[in-house]
Design a protein around this motif. Structure first.
Motif, PDB file in Angstrom:
ATOM      1  N   ILE A  17      45.749  43.322  29.655  1.00 29.16           N
ATOM      2  CA  ILE A  17      45.069  44.551  30.042  1.00 29.16           C
ATOM      3  C   ILE A  17      44.350  44.291  31.359  1.00 29.16           C
ATOM      4  O   ILE A  17      43.611  43.329  31.495  1.00 29.16           O
ATOM      5  CB  ILE A  17      44.065  44.981  28.959  1.00 29.16           C
ATOM      6  CG1 ILE A  17      44.835  45.226  27.661  1.00 29.16           C
ATOM      7  CG2 ILE A  17      43.295  46.216  29.376  1.00 29.16           C
ATOM      8  CD1 ILE A  17      43.964  45.386  26.458  1.00 29.16           C
ATOM      9  N   SER A  18      44.578  45.162  32.344  1.00 25.30           N
ATOM     10  CA  SER A  18      43.923  44.996  33.633  1.00 25.30           C
ATOM     11  C   SER A  18      43.614  46.361  34.219  1.00 25.30           C
ATOM     12  O   SER A  18      44.117  47.378  33.754  1.00 25.30           O
ATOM     13  CB  SER A  18      44.803  44.191  34.587  1.00 25.30           C
ATOM     14  OG  SER A  18      46.002  44.886  34.833  1.00 25.30           O
ATOM     15  N   GLY A  19      42.768  46.370  35.236  1.00 29.90           N
ATOM     16  CA  GLY A  19      42.422  47.621  35.896  1.00 29.90           C
ATOM     17  C   GLY A  19      40.923  47.824  35.947  1.00 29.90           C
ATOM     18  O   GLY A  19      40.146  46.966  35.561  1.00 29.90           O
ATOM     19  N   ASN A  20      40.526  48.972  36.427  1.00 27.43           N
ATOM     20  CA  ASN A  20      39.113  49.308  36.530  1.00 27.43           C
ATOM     21  C   ASN A  20      38.706  50.191  35.365  1.00 27.43           C
ATOM     22  O   ASN A  20      39.472  51.056  34.941  1.00 27.43           O
ATOM     23  CB  ASN A  20      38.839  50.056  37.844  1.00 27.43           C
ATOM     24  CG  ASN A  20      39.118  49.189  39.042  1.00 27.43           C
ATOM     25  OD1 ASN A  20      38.858  47.995  39.030  1.00 27.43           O
ATOM     26  ND2 ASN A  20      39.681  49.780  40.077  1.00 27.43           N
TER      27      ASN A  20
END
Length: 85
Positions: A17-20
């Motif tokens: 899971i990645s992102g802002n």
């Protein structure tokens, strides 16, 4: 089924899971954050693992439980489970 059942029903599933933004995690116990130093290793049972950004160096089974060994540097978040749940 709720999202946690779909995502974490099996102990052998990992999700990247990645992102802002904010990602919520449900736990059945207290969460403990560990900062692993370079080359430091930590052994975790799969049902205690919540999240990590460390390198997975070994996976094995012990008494039908999945055991993972992670190596730093990085952060490892585990949960303390309550017996009987």
């Amino acid at each position: 089924k709720n999202i946690s059942t779909g995502l974490f029903h099996r102990a052998d599933r990992f999700f990247n899971i990645s992102g802002n933004g904010i990602f919520f995690v449900n736990s059945i116990g207290s969460m403990i954050e560990r900062q692993l130093k370079r080359d430091e290793r930590w052994t975790v049972r799969a049902d205690h693992l919540v999240a990590c950004n460390c390198r997975l160096v070994e996976h094995s089974k012990e008494f039908s439980k999945d055991i993972y060994i992670f190596e730093g540097p990085g952060t490892l978040i585990t949960q303390v489970t309550i017996k009987g749940l």
